[in-house]
Design an enzyme around this catalytic site. Structure first.
Site, short mmCIF file in Angstrom:
data_model
loop_
_atom_site.label_atom_id
_atom_site.label_comp_id
_atom_site.label_asym_id
_atom_site.label_seq_id
_atom_site.Cartn_x
_atom_site.Cartn_y
_atom_site.Cartn_z
N SER A 8 -40.78 23.30 -3.30
CA SER A 8 -42.02 23.78 -3.91
C SER A 8 -43.20 22.92 -3.48
CB SER A 8 -41.92 23.75 -5.44
OG SER A 8 -43.22 23.97 -5.97
N HIS A 33 -41.35 27.46 -1.00
CA HIS A 33 -41.66 28.04 -2.31
C HIS A 33 -43.12 27.75 -2.65
CE1 HIS A 33 -40.50 29.48 -6.35
NE2 HIS A 33 -41.33 28.56 -6.84
N ASP A 35 -46.14 28.35 -5.38
CA ASP A 35 -46.39 28.66 -6.79
C ASP A 35 -47.84 29.03 -7.03
OD1 ASP A 35 -43.82 28.06 -8.20
OD2 ASP A 35 -44.12 26.10 -7.27
N MET A 37 -50.66 30.20 -9.61
CA MET A 37 -50.91 30.18 -11.06
C MET A 37 -52.36 30.54 -11.34
SD MET A 37 -49.09 26.58 -11.94
CE MET A 37 -47.42 26.22 -11.41
N HIS A 66 -44.04 32.70 -5.63
CA HIS A 66 -43.74 32.84 -7.06
C HIS A 66 -45.06 33.02 -7.80
CE1 HIS A 66 -42.06 30.59 -10.88
NE2 HIS A 66 -42.35 31.85 -11.13
N MET A 68 -47.21 33.32 -10.92
CA MET A 68 -47.30 33.07 -12.36
C MET A 68 -48.70 33.52 -12.79
SD MET A 68 -45.29 29.48 -12.29
CE MET A 68 -45.46 29.46 -10.52
N MET A 137 -36.14 30.61 -14.71
CA MET A 137 -36.97 29.43 -14.88
C MET A 137 -36.22 28.45 -15.78
SD MET A 137 -39.79 29.62 -13.17
CE MET A 137 -40.26 28.00 -13.76
N GLY A 142 -45.57 26.31 -15.08
CA GLY A 142 -46.94 25.80 -15.09
C GLY A 142 -47.10 24.46 -14.41
N PHE A 143 -46.05 23.68 -14.42
CA PHE A 143 -46.18 22.32 -13.88
C PHE A 143 -44.89 21.88 -13.18
CE2 PHE A 143 -48.70 22.88 -17.68
CZ PHE A 143 -49.97 22.50 -17.24
N GLY A 145 -42.34 18.67 -11.96
CA GLY A 145 -41.91 17.39 -12.52
C GLY A 145 -41.45 17.41 -13.96
N ASP A 175 -35.38 27.54 -10.81
CA ASP A 175 -36.64 26.84 -10.54
C ASP A 175 -37.04 25.99 -11.74
OD1 ASP A 175 -39.19 26.09 -9.73
OD2 ASP A 175 -40.02 28.12 -9.78
N GLY A 176 -37.14 24.67 -11.49
CA GLY A 176 -37.63 23.76 -12.52
C GLY A 176 -36.63 22.66 -12.85
N GLY A 197 -39.31 20.78 -6.31
CA GLY A 197 -40.62 20.22 -6.01
C GLY A 197 -40.58 18.71 -5.99
C1 DX5 Z 1 -43.15 25.46 -12.19
C2 DX5 Z 1 -42.99 25.97 -10.79
C3 DX5 Z 1 -41.98 25.23 -10.02
C4 DX5 Z 1 -42.28 23.77 -9.83
C5 DX5 Z 1 -40.96 23.07 -9.70
O1 DX5 Z 1 -43.95 26.31 -12.91
O2 DX5 Z 1 -42.58 27.33 -10.80
O3 DX5 Z 1 -41.73 25.85 -8.75
O4 DX5 Z 1 -43.06 23.48 -8.72
O5 DX5 Z 1 -41.16 21.71 -9.68
P1 DX5 Z 1 -40.01 20.67 -10.02
O6 DX5 Z 1 -38.90 20.89 -9.05
O7 DX5 Z 1 -40.70 19.35 -9.84
O8 DX5 Z 1 -39.59 20.93 -11.44
ZN ZN Z 2 -41.91 28.21 -8.85
#
Ligand code: DX5
Ligand code: ZN
Length: 216
Positions: A8, A33, A35, A37, A66, A68, A137, A142-143, A145, A175-176, A197
């Site tokens: 990501s 990937h 993201d 948003m 992806h 969002m 998910m 949204g974030f 880490g 994902d996540g 990510g």
């Molecule tokens: C979160 C995103 C993810 C995010 C994953 O809303 O959809 O793709 O970047 O990040 P990590 O792998 O750090 O949880």
């Molecule tokens: Zn994602």
């Protein structure tokens, strides 16, 4: 079963996106990937079509976008034009999901459906045939880490059962909070594609981190 890693770019250094693309190009990751948003569906705002388009010029790997965003059907043609290969929309964000998935396929992309942590697997029961990928998910979107939500593991098994019952060949993406400690379990439970990510771009050696996830 496929063992695909989709790093990501939300966790990449946005000043050095070209360098991040080069690193992933040289790695065993097969997908990128991305993201997107909108500050409405999720609290955060990330990036949109211009960044997807720029990365399209930086790789021949699969662009896994992806969304969002609310009413993602508004932007199907734009993301196709930007170079997306997979376009994933949230079941919670599209009122006429069946039509949206059809529009994504008609535009020449593969259609993905994402489920928030609170959304049960049966929410995709009626669109299993219309989807090329289902995204579980494993954090609230949204974030980057965030910590992996443990109950997501069982959700993979339930989704696997549903897809088998529906005779669907859709890929399962998670994902996540994916990292080297949970990757093996996720693949074993039935995941085909792991998004990572922080575990990739937060590592001193992202290429090695990708390899560790594949071989977990
Ligand atoms: C979160 C995103 C993810 C995010 C994953 O809303 O959809 O793709 O970047 O990040 P990590 O792998 O750090 O949880
Ligand atoms: Zn994602």
């Amino acid at each position: 079963m496929a063992r695909i890693i989709s790093p990501s770019f939300l966790s990449a250094d946005f000043l050095r996106l070209g360098e991040a693309a080069r690193i992933v190009n040289e790695s065993r990751a097969e997908w990128f990937h991305l993201d997107v948003m909108d500050g409405m569906f999720v609290p955060n705002i990330s990036f949109g079509m211009p960044v997807v388009k720029a990365l399209r010029h930086a790789t021949e790997k699969i662009l896994d976008v992806h969304l969002m965003i609310v009413q993602p059907e508004r932007y199907v043609a734009d993301f196709r034009a930007a170079g997306a290969d997979y376009l994933t929309v949230h079941v919670e964000a599209s009122t006429h999901l069946h039509r949206t998935l059809q529009a994504i396929r008609d535009a020449g992309m593969r259609a993905g459906v994402a489920l928030n942590p609170h959304t049960p697997v049966w929410a995709v029961e009626e669109v299993a045939e219309s989807a090329d990928m289902i995204l579980i998910m494993s954090v609230n979107p949204g974030f980057g880490g965030q910590r992996f939500i443990a109950s997501s593991l069982e959700k993979i098994s339930r989704l696997k059962d549903l897809l088998l019952r529906k005779n669907s060949a859709a890929l399962i993406q998670v994902d996540g909070g994916v990292n080297r400690d949970n990757a093996a379990q996720l693949f074993a439970a039935g995941a085909d594609v792991l998004v990572a990510g922080n575990a990739v771009f937060g590592a001193a050696d992202p290429v090695a981190a990708i390899q560790q996830l594949i071989e977990a």
